[in-house]
Design a protein around this motif. Sequence first.
Motif, mmCIF file in Angstrom:
data_model
loop_
_atom_site.group_PDB
_atom_site.id
_atom_site.type_symbol
_atom_site.label_atom_id
_atom_site.label_comp_id
_atom_site.label_asym_id
_atom_site.label_seq_id
_atom_site.Cartn_x
_atom_site.Cartn_y
_atom_site.Cartn_z
ATOM 1 N N PHE A 15 -53.462 -63.645 -13.344
ATOM 2 C CA PHE A 15 -52.402 -62.837 -12.737
ATOM 3 C C PHE A 15 -51.266 -63.714 -12.235
ATOM 4 O O PHE A 15 -50.092 -63.343 -12.343
ATOM 5 C CB PHE A 15 -52.952 -61.967 -11.604
ATOM 6 C CG PHE A 15 -53.784 -60.808 -12.085
ATOM 7 C CD1 PHE A 15 -53.327 -59.949 -13.073
ATOM 8 C CD2 PHE A 15 -55.040 -60.574 -11.552
ATOM 9 C CE1 PHE A 15 -54.087 -58.884 -13.519
ATOM 10 C CE2 PHE A 15 -55.815 -59.506 -11.983
ATOM 11 C CZ PHE A 15 -55.344 -58.659 -12.970
ATOM 12 N N GLU A 16 -51.583 -64.883 -11.688
ATOM 13 C CA GLU A 16 -50.544 -65.801 -11.216
ATOM 14 C C GLU A 16 -49.701 -66.303 -12.386
ATOM 15 O O GLU A 16 -48.475 -66.362 -12.302
ATOM 16 C CB GLU A 16 -51.165 -66.968 -10.453
ATOM 17 C CG GLU A 16 -51.692 -66.564 -9.084
ATOM 18 C CD GLU A 16 -52.505 -67.644 -8.394
ATOM 19 O OE1 GLU A 16 -52.723 -68.727 -8.990
ATOM 20 O OE2 GLU A 16 -52.933 -67.402 -7.251
ATOM 21 N N ARG A 17 -50.351 -66.638 -13.481
ATOM 22 C CA ARG A 17 -49.620 -67.087 -14.670
ATOM 23 C C ARG A 17 -48.790 -65.947 -15.252
ATOM 24 O O ARG A 17 -47.666 -66.147 -15.708
ATOM 25 C CB ARG A 17 -50.581 -67.630 -15.726
ATOM 26 C CG ARG A 17 -51.157 -68.975 -15.364
ATOM 27 C CD ARG A 17 -52.199 -69.421 -16.392
ATOM 28 N NE ARG A 17 -52.782 -70.684 -16.013
ATOM 29 C CZ ARG A 17 -52.640 -71.808 -16.715
ATOM 30 N NH1 ARG A 17 -51.927 -71.806 -17.825
ATOM 31 N NH2 ARG A 17 -53.203 -72.913 -16.316
ATOM 32 N N GLN A 18 -49.356 -64.750 -15.244
ATOM 33 C CA GLN A 18 -48.626 -63.582 -15.740
ATOM 34 C C GLN A 18 -47.369 -63.361 -14.910
ATOM 35 O O GLN A 18 -46.302 -63.069 -15.452
ATOM 36 C CB GLN A 18 -49.520 -62.342 -15.703
ATOM 37 C CG GLN A 18 -48.850 -61.108 -16.274
ATOM 38 C CD GLN A 18 -49.765 -59.889 -16.248
ATOM 39 O OE1 GLN A 18 -50.876 -59.928 -15.733
ATOM 40 N NE2 GLN A 18 -49.293 -58.804 -16.819
ATOM 41 N N ALA A 19 -47.483 -63.499 -13.598
ATOM 42 C CA ALA A 19 -46.321 -63.333 -12.717
ATOM 43 C C ALA A 19 -45.252 -64.375 -13.032
ATOM 44 O O ALA A 19 -44.057 -64.055 -13.072
ATOM 45 C CB ALA A 19 -46.749 -63.424 -11.256
ATOM 46 N N ARG A 20 -45.659 -65.629 -13.297
ATOM 47 C CA ARG A 20 -44.692 -66.679 -13.648
ATOM 48 C C ARG A 20 -43.964 -66.342 -14.947
ATOM 49 O O ARG A 20 -42.751 -66.506 -15.050
ATOM 50 C CB ARG A 20 -45.400 -68.034 -13.783
ATOM 51 C CG ARG A 20 -45.470 -68.819 -12.499
ATOM 52 C CD ARG A 20 -45.744 -70.301 -12.740
ATOM 53 N NE ARG A 20 -46.929 -70.571 -13.533
ATOM 54 C CZ ARG A 20 -48.162 -70.721 -13.037
ATOM 55 N NH1 ARG A 20 -48.365 -70.605 -11.743
ATOM 56 N NH2 ARG A 20 -49.170 -70.978 -13.831
ATOM 57 N N ILE A 21 -44.712 -65.867 -15.926
ATOM 58 C CA ILE A 21 -44.082 -65.507 -17.196
ATOM 59 C C ILE A 21 -43.148 -64.315 -17.016
ATOM 60 O O ILE A 21 -42.031 -64.302 -17.530
ATOM 61 C CB ILE A 21 -45.151 -65.229 -18.282
ATOM 62 C CG1 ILE A 21 -45.789 -66.542 -18.711
ATOM 63 C CG2 ILE A 21 -44.540 -64.515 -19.480
ATOM 64 C CD1 ILE A 21 -46.946 -66.394 -19.673
ATOM 65 N N ALA A 24 -39.991 -65.424 -15.595
ATOM 66 C CA ALA A 24 -39.186 -66.110 -16.603
ATOM 67 C C ALA A 24 -38.507 -65.097 -17.527
ATOM 68 O O ALA A 24 -37.391 -65.320 -17.986
ATOM 69 C CB ALA A 24 -40.056 -67.068 -17.422
ATOM 70 N N PHE A 25 -39.172 -63.980 -17.797
ATOM 71 C CA PHE A 25 -38.612 -62.940 -18.653
ATOM 72 C C PHE A 25 -37.578 -62.080 -17.924
ATOM 73 O O PHE A 25 -36.881 -61.303 -18.555
ATOM 74 C CB PHE A 25 -39.723 -62.008 -19.155
ATOM 75 C CG PHE A 25 -40.619 -62.579 -20.215
ATOM 76 C CD1 PHE A 25 -40.523 -63.892 -20.640
ATOM 77 C CD2 PHE A 25 -41.585 -61.782 -20.798
ATOM 78 C CE1 PHE A 25 -41.374 -64.406 -21.626
ATOM 79 C CE2 PHE A 25 -42.435 -62.277 -21.791
ATOM 80 C CZ PHE A 25 -42.316 -63.585 -22.196
ATOM 81 N N ALA A 26 -37.477 -62.211 -16.619
ATOM 82 C CA ALA A 26 -36.679 -61.300 -15.799
ATOM 83 C C ALA A 26 -35.186 -61.626 -15.795
ATOM 84 O O ALA A 26 -34.529 -61.578 -14.750
ATOM 85 C CB ALA A 26 -37.226 -61.277 -14.374
ATOM 86 N N HIS A 27 -34.638 -61.926 -16.954
ATOM 87 C CA HIS A 27 -33.199 -62.153 -17.071
ATOM 88 C C HIS A 27 -32.780 -61.774 -18.493
ATOM 89 O O HIS A 27 -33.404 -62.234 -19.457
ATOM 90 C CB HIS A 27 -32.864 -63.618 -16.790
ATOM 91 C CG HIS A 27 -31.400 -63.869 -16.700
ATOM 92 N ND1 HIS A 27 -30.593 -63.991 -17.811
ATOM 93 C CD2 HIS A 27 -30.586 -64.015 -15.634
ATOM 94 C CE1 HIS A 27 -29.353 -64.201 -17.428
ATOM 95 N NE2 HIS A 27 -29.323 -64.218 -16.116
ATOM 96 N N PRO A 28 -31.742 -60.960 -18.631
ATOM 97 C CA PRO A 28 -31.324 -60.535 -19.979
ATOM 98 C C PRO A 28 -31.013 -61.698 -20.917
ATOM 99 O O PRO A 28 -31.337 -61.644 -22.107
ATOM 100 C CB PRO A 28 -30.080 -59.688 -19.717
ATOM 101 C CG PRO A 28 -30.173 -59.272 -18.296
ATOM 102 C CD PRO A 28 -30.936 -60.345 -17.581
ATOM 103 N N GLY A 29 -30.406 -62.740 -20.403
ATOM 104 C CA GLY A 29 -30.081 -63.904 -21.234
ATOM 105 C C GLY A 29 -31.325 -64.591 -21.764
ATOM 106 O O GLY A 29 -31.377 -64.997 -22.932
ATOM 107 N N ARG A 30 -32.336 -64.721 -20.918
ATOM 108 C CA ARG A 30 -33.577 -65.358 -21.364
ATOM 109 C C ARG A 30 -34.296 -64.479 -22.383
ATOM 110 O O ARG A 30 -34.894 -64.984 -23.337
ATOM 111 C CB ARG A 30 -34.468 -65.693 -20.169
ATOM 112 C CG ARG A 30 -33.885 -66.821 -19.322
ATOM 113 C CD ARG A 30 -34.858 -67.385 -18.341
ATOM 114 N NE ARG A 30 -35.145 -66.530 -17.213
ATOM 115 C CZ ARG A 30 -34.447 -66.487 -16.087
ATOM 116 N NH1 ARG A 30 -33.399 -67.285 -15.916
ATOM 117 N NH2 ARG A 30 -34.793 -65.688 -15.108
#
Length: 112
Positions: A15-21, A24-30
């Motif tokens: 769950f901690e790794r999922q939150a990190r990913i 990281a996905f939480a930006h339209p540019g990324r």
Amino acid sequence: MAANKVAIKRDTEIFERQARICKAFAHPGRLQILDLLGEGERGVSELQEALGISKTSISQHLSILKSAGVLATRREGKQIYCSLAMPEVKQACQLIRKVLQAQIAASHRLGA
């Protein structure tokens, strides 16, 4: 009981790794970067040009994606090339888009 604690600890790490990913996905540019890389390896300058952003911005986005473990890079001379670290990243992004498309379609049906 000890096996249960091990399972809970393993789940917590996931769950901690999922939150990190997800962060990281939480930006339209990324997300655009990941979409482009889903088509294949790209040079950093090509990604920068495709998104129309500064060297500083592309560098920050790539750093975030790399630290989340979803981006792989390699150097060839002065050029740095980026690719998805694993094909599951492409599948995950496609699945999220499908969920969002279904959500949008449902909201249009309700509003129509």
